[in-house]
Design a protein around this motif. Structure first.
Motif, PDB file in Angstrom:
ATOM      1  N   ASP A 295       0.811  -1.222   0.000  1.00  0.00           N
ATOM      2  CA  ASP A 295       0.000   0.000   0.000  1.00  0.00           C
ATOM      3  C   ASP A 295       0.841   1.268   0.000  1.00  0.00           C
ATOM      4  N   PHE A 296       1.891   1.296   0.809  1.00  0.00           N
ATOM      5  CA  PHE A 296       2.646   2.531   1.000  1.00  0.00           C
ATOM      6  C   PHE A 296       4.079   2.437   0.483  1.00  0.00           C
ATOM      7  N   MET A 297       4.384   1.395  -0.269  1.00  0.00           N
ATOM      8  CA  MET A 297       5.689   1.259  -0.898  1.00  0.00           C
ATOM      9  C   MET A 297       5.468   0.755  -2.318  1.00  0.00           C
ATOM     10  N   PRO A 298       5.229   1.682  -3.264  1.00  0.00           N
ATOM     11  CA  PRO A 298       4.967   1.273  -4.657  1.00  0.00           C
ATOM     12  C   PRO A 298       6.207   0.703  -5.332  1.00  0.00           C
ATOM     13  N   ARG A 299       5.957  -0.003  -6.400  1.00  0.00           N
ATOM     14  CA  ARG A 299       7.045  -0.691  -7.093  1.00  0.00           C
ATOM     15  C   ARG A 299       8.110   0.270  -7.605  1.00  0.00           C
ATOM     16  N   ASP A 300       7.711   1.457  -8.071  1.00  0.00           N
ATOM     17  CA  ASP A 300       8.712   2.377  -8.610  1.00  0.00           C
ATOM     18  C   ASP A 300       9.658   2.898  -7.525  1.00  0.00           C
ATOM     19  N   GLU A 301       9.184   2.935  -6.268  1.00  0.00           N
ATOM     20  CA  GLU A 301      10.075   3.351  -5.181  1.00  0.00           C
ATOM     21  C   GLU A 301      11.072   2.240  -4.834  1.00  0.00           C
ATOM     22  N   VAL A 302      10.632   0.986  -4.936  1.00  0.00           N
ATOM     23  CA  VAL A 302      11.570  -0.130  -4.754  1.00  0.00           C
ATOM     24  C   VAL A 302      12.640  -0.075  -5.842  1.00  0.00           C
ATOM     25  N   ALA A 303      12.199   0.186  -7.066  1.00  0.00           N
ATOM     26  CA  ALA A 303      13.138   0.272  -8.189  1.00  0.00           C
ATOM     27  C   ALA A 303      14.145   1.397  -7.977  1.00  0.00           C
ATOM     28  N   ARG A 304      13.689   2.530  -7.436  1.00  0.00           N
ATOM     29  CA  ARG A 304      14.599   3.656  -7.187  1.00  0.00           C
ATOM     30  C   ARG A 304      15.650   3.287  -6.148  1.00  0.00           C
TER      31      ARG A 304
ATOM     32  N   ILE B 161       7.384  -7.896   2.157  1.00  0.00           N
ATOM     33  CA  ILE B 161       5.994  -7.449   2.131  1.00  0.00           C
ATOM     34  C   ILE B 161       5.504  -7.323   3.574  1.00  0.00           C
ATOM     35  N   SER B 162       4.257  -6.864   3.725  1.00  0.00           N
ATOM     36  CA  SER B 162       3.661  -6.754   5.065  1.00  0.00           C
ATOM     37  C   SER B 162       2.634  -7.838   5.336  1.00  0.00           C
ATOM     38  N   ASN B 163       1.830  -8.189   4.312  1.00  0.00           N
ATOM     39  CA  ASN B 163       0.792  -9.201   4.512  1.00  0.00           C
ATOM     40  C   ASN B 163       0.545  -9.961   3.216  1.00  0.00           C
ATOM     41  N   GLU B 164      -0.347 -10.923   3.282  1.00  0.00           N
ATOM     42  CA  GLU B 164      -0.559 -11.846   2.163  1.00  0.00           C
ATOM     43  C   GLU B 164      -1.136 -11.177   0.922  1.00  0.00           C
ATOM     44  N   HIS B 165      -1.691  -9.978   1.069  1.00  0.00           N
ATOM     45  CA  HIS B 165      -2.270  -9.291  -0.082  1.00  0.00           C
ATOM     46  C   HIS B 165      -1.245  -8.444  -0.844  1.00  0.00           C
ATOM     47  N   ASP B 166      -0.041  -8.359  -0.325  1.00  0.00           N
ATOM     48  CA  ASP B 166       0.970  -7.486  -0.928  1.00  0.00           C
ATOM     49  C   ASP B 166       1.699  -8.177  -2.085  1.00  0.00           C
ATOM     50  N   PRO B 167       2.287  -7.375  -2.991  1.00  0.00           N
ATOM     51  CA  PRO B 167       2.881  -7.909  -4.233  1.00  0.00           C
ATOM     52  C   PRO B 167       4.288  -8.485  -4.035  1.00  0.00           C
ATOM     53  N   LEU B 168       4.373  -9.687  -3.495  1.00  0.00           N
ATOM     54  CA  LEU B 168       5.663 -10.324  -3.249  1.00  0.00           C
ATOM     55  C   LEU B 168       6.452 -10.492  -4.546  1.00  0.00           C
ATOM     56  N   GLU B 169       5.799 -11.003  -5.576  1.00  0.00           N
ATOM     57  CA  GLU B 169       6.479 -11.269  -6.856  1.00  0.00           C
ATOM     58  C   GLU B 169       7.073  -9.992  -7.447  1.00  0.00           C
ATOM     59  N   ALA B 170       6.290  -8.914  -7.439  1.00  0.00           N
ATOM     60  CA  ALA B 170       6.767  -7.653  -8.013  1.00  0.00           C
ATOM     61  C   ALA B 170       7.946  -7.099  -7.212  1.00  0.00           C
ATOM     62  N   CYS B 171       7.871  -7.234  -5.902  1.00  0.00           N
ATOM     63  CA  CYS B 171       8.967  -6.749  -5.058  1.00  0.00           C
ATOM     64  C   CYS B 171      10.260  -7.489  -5.373  1.00  0.00           C
ATOM     65  N   ILE B 172      10.193  -8.808  -5.423  1.00  0.00           N
ATOM     66  CA  ILE B 172      11.406  -9.602  -5.657  1.00  0.00           C
ATOM     67  C   ILE B 172      11.902  -9.421  -7.088  1.00  0.00           C
ATOM     68  N   ALA B 173      10.979  -9.179  -8.005  1.00  0.00           N
ATOM     69  CA  ALA B 173      11.393  -8.890  -9.381  1.00  0.00           C
ATOM     70  C   ALA B 173      12.252  -7.631  -9.438  1.00  0.00           C
ATOM     71  N   GLU B 174      11.895  -6.609  -8.661  1.00  0.00           N
ATOM     72  CA  GLU B 174      12.714  -5.391  -8.613  1.00  0.00           C
ATOM     73  C   GLU B 174      14.034  -5.639  -7.890  1.00  0.00           C
ATOM     74  N   LEU B 175      13.991  -6.402  -6.801  1.00  0.00           N
ATOM     75  CA  LEU B 175      15.218  -6.702  -6.069  1.00  0.00           C
ATOM     76  C   LEU B 175      16.204  -7.506  -6.914  1.00  0.00           C
ATOM     77  N   SER B 176      15.673  -8.268  -7.868  1.00  0.00           N
ATOM     78  CA  SER B 176      16.554  -9.081  -8.720  1.00  0.00           C
ATOM     79  C   SER B 176      17.432  -8.217  -9.623  1.00  0.00           C
ATOM     80  N   LYS B 177      17.137  -6.924  -9.704  1.00  0.00           N
ATOM     81  CA  LYS B 177      17.940  -6.013 -10.518  1.00  0.00           C
ATOM     82  C   LYS B 177      19.161  -5.507  -9.744  1.00  0.00           C
TER      83      LYS B 177
END
Length: 444
Positions: free
Chosen positions: A187-196, A216-232
């Motif tokens: 909710d409060f950490m969008p993917r583009d901020e992870v990328a930054r 992530i914080s809970n089961e509804h959060d985007p785990l896949e998208a987060c790890i996809a950014e971290l893989s960079k």
């Protein structure tokens, strides 16, 4: 042990709910009483309707996490959740500040009645002063919450720290590790901020990249998208990680490990890997979240159970463990360097007379930054007890290094606690900017 942990958590939850009810009753009841004094019936009815709507929306957003997340995480729904979290945070501290100043005014009035009659009485001007001072004190937390949400929450700070490491061969002197932690994508950490953040980490040109849990914080959060950014993350020795407590809450420990593998990284779960830098090997260990009882100085383990076979005596060991409270046990076991997160540095920090006040001190001695403890040789009785070791903490804060009581840095274990990127509970950071850490290993 399990029963006592259950009762402690239940008591903590009951206390939290009681405080929420007390604080919200104060504010909503005060607002209703003010509305009742409005002279024009039409205006009063409109304000009453707004009051009812605000109460319903607050209850809905407060209960949302407990009943499966029925409010959509986009558009108006996300803004409602944001406003509710900010209100919950600010209204509590505003209540405390308001009652504190009001209490001072009441005490002053009481004293004026007790002192000799020829002394000046408690005049109306003084009463007015305390009333407006209470209003001012109550408004400051709302201003702080707005600033912490809008400005400081995404003001990423790069911290460069030299870490003297016991038993570090000269070949590893100067090796650089970039650490991210506590992403809390959602909710409060969008993917583009992870990328930054990842881009800023890559600019540091580290030799090794690590992420110490809470993707992530809970089961509804985007785990896949987060790890996809971290893989960079880019580092010659690769990107490695460990799980945090929120992967447990989201039932995502295995999913996080699988996603790491899909994206070419490694998430260590009670595992180790021997890596080589400049012709010299070191041992990287990673563990899942080490549970404790949310207390600062009480041994609450057992922590790092059955980890002994993963520890090397022929090369330096680096441990990835989300919970910094595992440092006591890691030092006893002779692990030279531990990297942790979990605390967010408290998310909110206030400095009073050179003392830092932060909620994280309620759960750990290791809030943020660099710490040291006397290091054992791997035997249970080799070093000081948990309580004694707590008094031997060596902390690096504001660039000043204090001497440990053992006096031998070459036999001290080191811990670095990253302040994290994201937030949890309240989308606010005050005095604790999100952190990207560049650790440079130095021979002790």
């Amino acid at each position: 042990m399990a029963k006592s942990a259950f009762f402690i958590r239940s008591a903590f939850l009951l206390l939290f709910l009681s405080l929420v009810i007390l604080v919200q009753r104060f504010w909503f009841l005060s607002a209703w009483q003010r509305i009742q004094t409005v002279g024009k019936p039409v205006v009063r009815q409109v304000l009453q309707g707004v009051w009812i709507a605000a109460l319903v929306l607050f209850l809905a957003t407060f209960l949302d996490p407990f009943v499966g997340g029925f409010i959509p995480r986009r558009g108006v729904g996300l803004w409602l959740i944001t406003a509710s979290r900010l209100w919950l945070f600010a209204s509590f501290f505003a209540f405390v500040a308001f009652e504190l100043v009001s209490g001072l005014g009441w005490t002053s009035g009481l004293i004026s009645k007790i002192v000799p009659a020829k002394a000046p009485g408690f005049d109306p001007a003084r009463r007015t002063f305390f009333r407006y001072a209470a209003y001012l004190a109550g408004s400051l937390p709302f201003l702080g919450a707005a600033y912490g949400f809008a400005a400081e929450r995404f003001r990423y700070q790069v911290r460069k720290v030299d870490v003297p490491v016991a038993n570090l061969p000269k070949a590893l002197d100067g090796m650089k590790i970039v650490q991210l932690s506590d992403i809390h994508a959602g909710d409060f950490m969008p993917r583009d901020e992870v990328a930054r953040a990842v881009e800023m980490a890559n600019d540091l040109k580290a030799d090794l990249a690590v992420v110490t849990g809470d993707f992530i914080s809970n089961e509804h959060d985007p785990l896949e998208a987060c790890i996809a950014e971290l893989s960079k993350l880019r580092a010659p020795l690769g990107a490695w990680g460990c799980n945090g407590n929120h992967e447990i809450y989201a039932n995502a420990e295995a999913a996080a490990q699988q996603a790491f593998e899909r994206y070419g990284m490694t998430l260590l779960r009670q595992q180790n890997a021997q890596l080589e830098f400049a012709g010299q090997k070191f041992n990287l260990i990673g563990v899942d979240y080490q549970r404790d009882h949310m207390t600062a100085n009480v041994p609450s383990g057992p922590m790092l159970q059955a980890i002994e076979p993963l520890i090397s005596r022929q090369m330096p060991n680096i441990l990835l463990s989300h919970n910094p409270n595992s440092f006591h046990r890691a030092a006893e076991l002779g692990i030279e360097l531990s990297l942790a997160g979990h605390t967010h540095g408290g998310q909110v920090k206030v400095e009073i007379v050179d003392h830092n006040i932060t909620p994280a001190r309620l759960i750990t001695d290791f809030v943020a930054g660099l710490y040291r403890l006397p290091m054992g040789n791997g035997n249970n009785g080799a070093s000081a007890s948990h309580s004694a070791a707590a008094h031997n903490v060596l902390k690096q804060e504001k660039g000043n290094v204090l001497s440990g009581t053992d006096g031998h840095s070459a036999r001290s274990a080191a811990l670095y606690v990253n302040r994290g990127l994201g937030t949890f509970g309240m989308p606010v950071r005050l005095g604790v900017p999100p952190e990207i850490t560049l650790l440079t290993l130095r021979t002790a």
